[in-house]
Design an enzyme around this catalytic site. Structure first.
Site, short mmCIF file in Angstrom:
data_model
loop_
_atom_site.label_atom_id
_atom_site.label_comp_id
_atom_site.label_asym_id
_atom_site.label_seq_id
_atom_site.Cartn_x
_atom_site.Cartn_y
_atom_site.Cartn_z
N ASN A 101 0.87 -1.17 0.00
CA ASN A 101 0.00 0.00 0.00
C ASN A 101 0.90 1.22 0.00
O ASN A 101 1.75 1.35 0.88
CB ASN A 101 -0.89 0.00 1.26
N GLY A 102 0.74 2.08 -1.00
CA GLY A 102 1.60 3.26 -1.09
C GLY A 102 2.08 3.44 -2.52
O GLY A 102 1.49 2.89 -3.45
N GLU A 481 -20.77 21.19 1.76
CA GLU A 481 -20.78 19.81 2.24
C GLU A 481 -22.03 19.07 1.76
O GLU A 481 -21.96 17.90 1.36
CB GLU A 481 -20.64 19.78 3.77
N LYS A 485 -21.98 15.70 -0.52
CA LYS A 485 -22.64 14.45 -0.11
C LYS A 485 -23.50 13.92 -1.23
O LYS A 485 -23.48 12.74 -1.55
CB LYS A 485 -23.52 14.66 1.14
#
Ligand code: F6R
Length: 608
Positions: A101-102, A481, A485
């Site tokens: 991961n990375g 926001e 959403k």
């Protein structure tokens, strides 16, 4: 932004790894794979798509016998989602297998060098170089080999490695990507995050940067990159295992929305001592708080939107100038940080690469950073000079809800504390505000319990093409926001505008039937926002208004009104967000979208 899991012990590894990966699917879910040593060889199975494809392919792990293995659930960065690009990656003879991961930043140079030495690459990933390097540098001693390789790779990684030559040992290493190690009797685990292993053990070690671990079925040894053994303390995870599960709700997002009253209480209460706001983790004296000249808030996505509310609240209450930046901009814009400035980074995961980079950039310039973080032990939590946790618990749905609500509370508390110390708000008003804060959990609960009205309304809009959100001041911050959403989970195009800005261009997009959600909770701006509602109505918009109880005159202008209980004008976002979250959720459910795992998104954005 992938999930890794590994197991070594006396039980069958594959079912444990698959189970762990299922709990990490929020980290990536475009492909998955697993490698198990079966007593003779390393056997690898990979598949494209959700983890259930891999589960079916391996009959729940039954086709992959063996007591040591590693698994991975991927969110593509280098190379499209495909079977060859899925992890684990391996060398030609399949004597070593790796999950990662990375990002390996120097993988192109390494790949070229390895190609010259005769190594053939089957995938487009950066990770495959690690498998071939482990082969090239193999000395017979896995620890020594891994250390040699790690000295040559640049970038970020949590790695899990198994060698066919050492079937009783599993190795893992970490630099800048999350990794934990778990231990129980007769078994040890690695994982990107705690929920993956919580049903097996609560005894966890957090790997720090530049550490390697050797796991055997009954022992753990930790090393630095110079192969020197180091000692580490375990922590006992206190969360309820159910907290990481859906708990009867249709989606994690719905469950997490319903957890908001508790989240708000959990974030508030530890900071109230004898009805006084005490934020010990700030690590600042009153004198230091008085001397803050400016605050820089840096974050991404919803955390940025929380920061935007924070700007209005901190400036309004504490009269401290606040600059807010998207972390991806801040890190590269050579920001001007002057003496007396305070830097706050906000992050649910504590792993967002850009936010972490902004933190480091500020520290390099000699500024202390306050992290407002949800995940304990995350990179930002560990690297920030001071940490204020949001105590929302694990958030699994990709779209944040409860962590966002907790971030708002943390920012209100900071603003009130600074206002108190700096004397910018009277003691009397602050007392009233504290009472209003304490009422928020019940008020949020009440709004959640009235979800049917929103649900019915949302069902009318599942076919919408464009939706606009407008508001002024704090109501603009919540519009951002609310719009995010809706769009991120329903795939309906949506934009948020400061209501006064509409007529500078955007109003030309309003046509017959366009849905405009107008948030009007700020009494001093109420008449102005109502005028903007009238303007869009005149162009054919259908207006959903969100306002405070008592503002019934809005019904003359808007088509559908949601009323919020009375609270202090600085706290209205904590209430206004509830109907907006519910609206986005029910539109997405009505459209049959994968609410918890929207396409192209991952929960933890650990690459820039
Ligand atoms: C949207 C969402 C994202 C995150 C953003 C930052 O619902 O969740 O916009 O807010 O990726 O993530 P954290 O807070 O983990 O730094």
């Amino acid at each position: 932004m992938c999930g890794i899991v590994g197991y070594i012990g006396t039980e069958q590894a594959a079912p444990i790894i698959l189970d762990g990966l299922a709990r990490l699917e929020y980290r990536g879910y475009d492909s998955a794979g697993i490698a198990v040593y079966n007593g003779q060889d390393i056997q690898i199975t990979k598949s494209v798509g959700r983890l259930k494809v891999l589960e079916e392919l391996t009959h729940g792990g039954a086709t992959m016998p063996g007591c040591i293995g590693i698994g991975h659930t991927r969110w593509a960065t280098h190379g499209a989602p495909s079977q060859v690009n899925a992890h684990p990656h391996f060398n030609k003879e399949i004597t070593v297998a790796v999950v990662h991961n990375g990002i390996i930043e120097n993988y192109i140079q390494l790949r070229n060098r390895l190609s010259k030495r005769g190594y053939e690459f089957v995938s487009e990933t950066d990770t495959e170089v690690v498998a071939h390097m482990l082969d090239y540098y193999y000395t017979g001693d896995p620890l020594e080999t891994i250390a040699k390789v790690l000295h040559r790779i640049e970038g970020s990684y949590a790695l899990g490695v198994i060698f066919a030559s050492h079937p009783d040992e599993l190795f893992a290493a970490r630099k800048d990507s999350p990794l934990i190690v778990g231990q129980k009797e007769n078994g040890c685990f690695i994982a990107s995050d705690v929920p993956a292993i919580l049903r097996y053990t609560r005894k966890v070690y957090y790997m720090e940067n530049q550490e390697i671990v050797r796991l055997k079925k009954d022992s753990l040894n930790f090393y630095n990159f110079d192969e020197e053994e180091i000692s580490k303390e375990s922590v006992t995870i206190e969360w309820d295992a159910n907290a990481a599960e859906k708990g009867g709700y249709e989606h994690f997002m719905l469950k997490e929305m319903y957890e908001q009253p508790k989240t708000v209480t959990d974030t508030l209460l530890p900071r109230f001592k004898d009805n006084k706001i005490e934020i010990e983790e700030l690590g600042m004296t009153d004198e230091e708080m008085k001397e803050i000249k400016k605050i820089h808030i840096v974050a991404c996505g919803s955390a940025y939107h929380a920061g935007m509310t924070g700007k209005y609240v901190l400036e309004g209450l504490a009269r401290i100038p606040v600059e807010i930046d998207l972390a991806s901009e801040f890190r590269y814009r050579n920001p001007i940080l002057e003496e007396g400035a305070m830097v706050m980074v906000i992050s649910q995961s504590g792993e967002t690469a850009d936010t972490l980079a902004a933190l480091r950039e500020s520290q390099e310039r000699g500024f202390k950073v306050l992290g407002i973080v949800n995940v304990v032990g995350s990179s930002i939590a560990r690297e920030a000079d001071n940490v204020m946790y949001t105590w929302a618990g694990p958030e699994i749905a990709v779209a944040t809800t409860k962590a966002y609500s907790a971030q708002l509370i943390a920012l209100y508390l900071l603003a009130m504390k600074f206002a108190e110390v700096r004397g910018t708000v009277s003691a009397e008003v602050l007392e009233e505000m504290k009472e209003d804060l304490k009422k928020l959990p019940d008020q949020i609960e009440m709004l959640l319990n009235n979800k049917e009205r929103i649900q019915r309304f949302a069902n009318r809009y599942i076919g919408a093409k464009d939706v606009f959100f407008i508001g002024r001041g704090i109501d603009y911050a919540i519009s951002l926001e609310g719009s995010l959403k809706l769009k991120e989970i329903s795939y309906i195009h949506s934009e948020a505008y400061a209501a006064g800005e509409l007529k500078h261009g955007t109003i030309s997009l309003i046509e017959e039937g366009t849905l405009v959600t107008a948030v009007a909770t700020q009494q001093d701006l109420f008449a102005k926002t109502v005028s903007n509602i009238v303007e869009v109505k005149a162009r054919g918009a259908f207006v959903l208004a969100v306002t405070n109880e008592g503002n019934t005159e809005i019904e003359k202008a808007a088509d559908y009104v949601i009323y919020l209980p009375q609270t202090n004008s600085y706290f209205t976002n904590s209430l206004a967000i509830i109907p907006l979250q519910l609206f986005g959720y029910y539109v997405a459910v009505g459209k049959g979208c994968d609410v918890d795992k929207p396409r192209n998104l991952a929960k933890s954005v650990t690459v820039e």
